[in-house]
Design an enzyme around this catalytic site. Sequence first.
Site, mmCIF file in Angstrom:
data_model
loop_
_atom_site.group_PDB
_atom_site.id
_atom_site.type_symbol
_atom_site.label_atom_id
_atom_site.label_comp_id
_atom_site.label_asym_id
_atom_site.label_seq_id
_atom_site.Cartn_x
_atom_site.Cartn_y
_atom_site.Cartn_z
ATOM 1 N N LEU A 28 0.870 -1.173 0.000
ATOM 2 C CA LEU A 28 0.000 0.000 0.000
ATOM 3 C C LEU A 28 0.909 1.225 0.000
ATOM 4 O O LEU A 28 1.961 1.227 0.641
ATOM 5 C CB LEU A 28 -0.897 0.031 1.249
ATOM 6 N N ASP A 29 0.492 2.267 -0.705
ATOM 7 C CA ASP A 29 1.253 3.503 -0.689
ATOM 8 C C ASP A 29 1.336 4.058 0.731
ATOM 9 O O ASP A 29 0.487 3.777 1.579
ATOM 10 C CB ASP A 29 0.597 4.550 -1.592
ATOM 11 N N PHE A 30 2.328 4.890 0.971
ATOM 12 C CA PHE A 30 2.528 5.537 2.261
ATOM 13 C C PHE A 30 1.248 6.171 2.778
ATOM 14 O O PHE A 30 0.878 6.023 3.945
ATOM 15 C CB PHE A 30 3.639 6.589 2.120
#
Length: 306
Positions: free
Chosen positions: A66-68
């Site tokens: 998952l992105d930051f």
Amino acid sequence: MEPGSMENLSIVYQSSDFLVVNKHWDLRIDCKTWRETLTLQKQLRHHFPELADPDTCYGFRFCHQLDFSTSGALCVALNKAAAGSAYRCFKERRVTKAYLALVRGHVQESQLTVSYAIGRNSTEGRTHTMCIEGTQGCENPKPSLTELLVLEHGLYDGNPVSKVLLKPLTGRTHQLRVHCSALGHPIVGDLTYGQATGQEDQPFRMMLHAFYLRIPTLAECVEACTPDPFLSTLDACWCPHTLVQPLDQLVQALRAAPDPEPMDGDPGPCSPSKPLPGPGQGLPETEAQRTSYLQWLSEWTLEPDN
């Protein structure tokens, strides 16, 4: 909403082979740079030191990424065989994922399928981003499909916004963010793909959340549904005023939907017609599977920062 801390790790699914965490919205999975004082890997090591695997680069076997700035369901395999079985499900596109998002504007259709092909942007200064086929600098675009269902219309900080459920049918980098932007409805708080109007400086986070996850491995059905973070009781800036379709009905439909058939024709443990076996009963991975898995696992480390 409170920032991430070492203590606020939320577990939504746990077995002897897998963990599913509800990742915080301002947390990286891991980072080797000195400036990162808190990561998901550090949270996991703090809460589950006995589960850390010194043979892995990151201490834990993350099954996907998952992105930051994306929160929500993230699966961690606790051994090599479990990681291999999860990899096979992702490779065969048998994993069901659904995200919640707040997007700019009121989406008029209650349901639509987005099919823009996505490639990497080669434009100077934008090489860390993705773009849709036909735009300048778009390299090697690949077919990409996303289902979008509108849940509510409302206002965020006085501006028109829609709450939507997004179901990616392919797994391209930044797919949901690029598709929403291409529709003219970028995700609220998306600094990379949002509209250049100054609006995206206001939200405290990007409003994208991995809501539902199902990985039908042969030994175990990993299924998790995380709490909805986009409620007016949690964020006073979000004021819904029109219900288009209730989320609980869509969750029931997600749970009831059959999984895509595996290559060997086994209906899988998520099928209601088949009892669930106990965890840890999958076949051990072959050396070829392990090599393929390690290559796949390394790909998320190359993801650009948001």
